[in-house]
Design a protein around this motif. Structure first.
Motif, PDB file in Angstrom:
ATOM      1  N   GLN A   1       2.673   1.581   9.372  1.00  0.00           N
ATOM      2  CA  GLN A   1       1.710   0.479   9.600  1.00  0.00           C
ATOM      3  C   GLN A   1       1.248  -0.068   8.304  1.00  0.00           C
ATOM      4  N   PRO A   2       1.931  -0.591   7.466  1.00  0.00           N
ATOM      5  CA  PRO A   2       1.604  -0.691   6.074  1.00  0.00           C
ATOM      6  C   PRO A   2       0.458  -1.810   5.869  1.00  0.00           C
ATOM      7  N   ARG A   3       0.124  -2.540   6.862  1.00  0.00           N
ATOM      8  CA  ARG A   3      -0.900  -3.243   6.639  1.00  0.00           C
ATOM      9  C   ARG A   3      -2.208  -3.184   7.535  1.00  0.00           C
TER      10      ARG A   3
ATOM     11  N   PRO B   1      -5.232  -7.851  -1.659  1.00  0.00           N
ATOM     12  CA  PRO B   1      -3.897  -7.903  -2.007  1.00  0.00           C
ATOM     13  C   PRO B   1      -3.778  -7.643  -3.557  1.00  0.00           C
ATOM     14  N   GLN B   2      -4.271  -8.376  -4.332  1.00  0.00           N
ATOM     15  CA  GLN B   2      -4.015  -8.661  -5.678  1.00  0.00           C
ATOM     16  C   GLN B   2      -4.830  -7.497  -6.605  1.00  0.00           C
TER      17      GLN B   2
ATOM     18  N   ARG C   1      -0.758   1.345  -0.574  1.00  0.00           N
ATOM     19  CA  ARG C   1      -0.567   2.734  -0.985  1.00  0.00           C
ATOM     20  C   ARG C   1      -1.921   3.328  -1.368  1.00  0.00           C
ATOM     21  N   ALA C   2      -2.952   2.650  -1.612  1.00  0.00           N
ATOM     22  CA  ALA C   2      -4.397   3.177  -1.805  1.00  0.00           C
ATOM     23  C   ALA C   2      -5.338   3.318  -0.532  1.00  0.00           C
TER      24      ALA C   2
END
Length: 207
Positions: free
Chosen positions: A102-104, A146-147, A154-155
């Motif tokens: 679930q990357p988001r 996101p930027q 991954r944080a």
């Protein structure tokens, strides 16, 4: 309640920021090896691949599968080895059925994670002039623009605040990454030193 900084508070806070160099402090990474330091204080487990995962939410639900009512166990976990949120689905006996990345998804931090971050911020010499012995530390909700150079994929970055005067005067707002031990001052309006963050609260359940 928004606290108004006095002229003396403004002069003190400006002096502190000037002494550490606000932008230099904000961009200076603090890293301590390949494995996250927080793993020493949390109750993580190893999955089938040996990844170190921390279970954030664990519950049983009943689903309709092929016309039958089936009870399954759902776990939302943070995979500290891979730096990603996951959903694990198990049968009621504990057998793993599937794991979905679930990357988001951002997940609440546990109490142990939060206290680890607070302790690291307290001990960081860059921030010692911005809090007192009796300051209240709070926060723990996610920071994931996101930027951002560190706090994107991954944080596991969270907000950390310190306040004195019974929580009426916020003197420190730091972004802390549990994956890397990176920390930086949160970006504030250049013309404002009276910080007005939300008071301690947990994020909503995974969505």
């Amino acid at each position: 309640m928004r606290a108004r900084a006095s002229w003396l508070d403004i002069r003190w806070f400006a002096a502190v920021l000037g002494s550490c160099g606000l932008f230099a402090c904000a961009q200076q990474p603090v890293r301590h090896g390949a494995q996250p330091g927080v793993l020493a204080v949390i109750d993580d487990i190893a999955d089938a691949e040996g990844n170190r995962i921390l279970i954030i939410r664990d519950y049983v639900d009943e689903l309709k599968i092929d016309g039958r009512d089936v009870r399954q166990r759902f776990q939302y976990v943070w995979n500290y080895t891979r730096g990603i949120a996951q959903m694990r689905v198990l049968d009621v006996d504990g057998g793993l059925l599937r794991t979905l990345d679930q990357p988001r998804l951002t997940l609440n931090v546990t109490e142990a994670e939060r206290e680890y971050a607070f302790d690291r911020v307290r001990a960081d010499p860059r921030w010692t002039a911005m809090h007192r012995v009796d300051s209240m530390f709070y926060g723990g909700f996610s920071f994931r623009p996101p930027q951002h150079a560190v706090c994107s994929e991954r944080a596991r970055c969270i907000h950390v605040f310190a306040s004195d005067s019974g929580g009426r005067n916020t003197t420190l707002h730091v972004i802390y990454d549990l994956m890397s031990d990176y920390s930086e001052l949160a970006a504030e309006r250049a013309d404002s030193v009276a910080l007005d963050p939300p008071h301690p609260s947990l994020e909503s359940s995974p969505r």
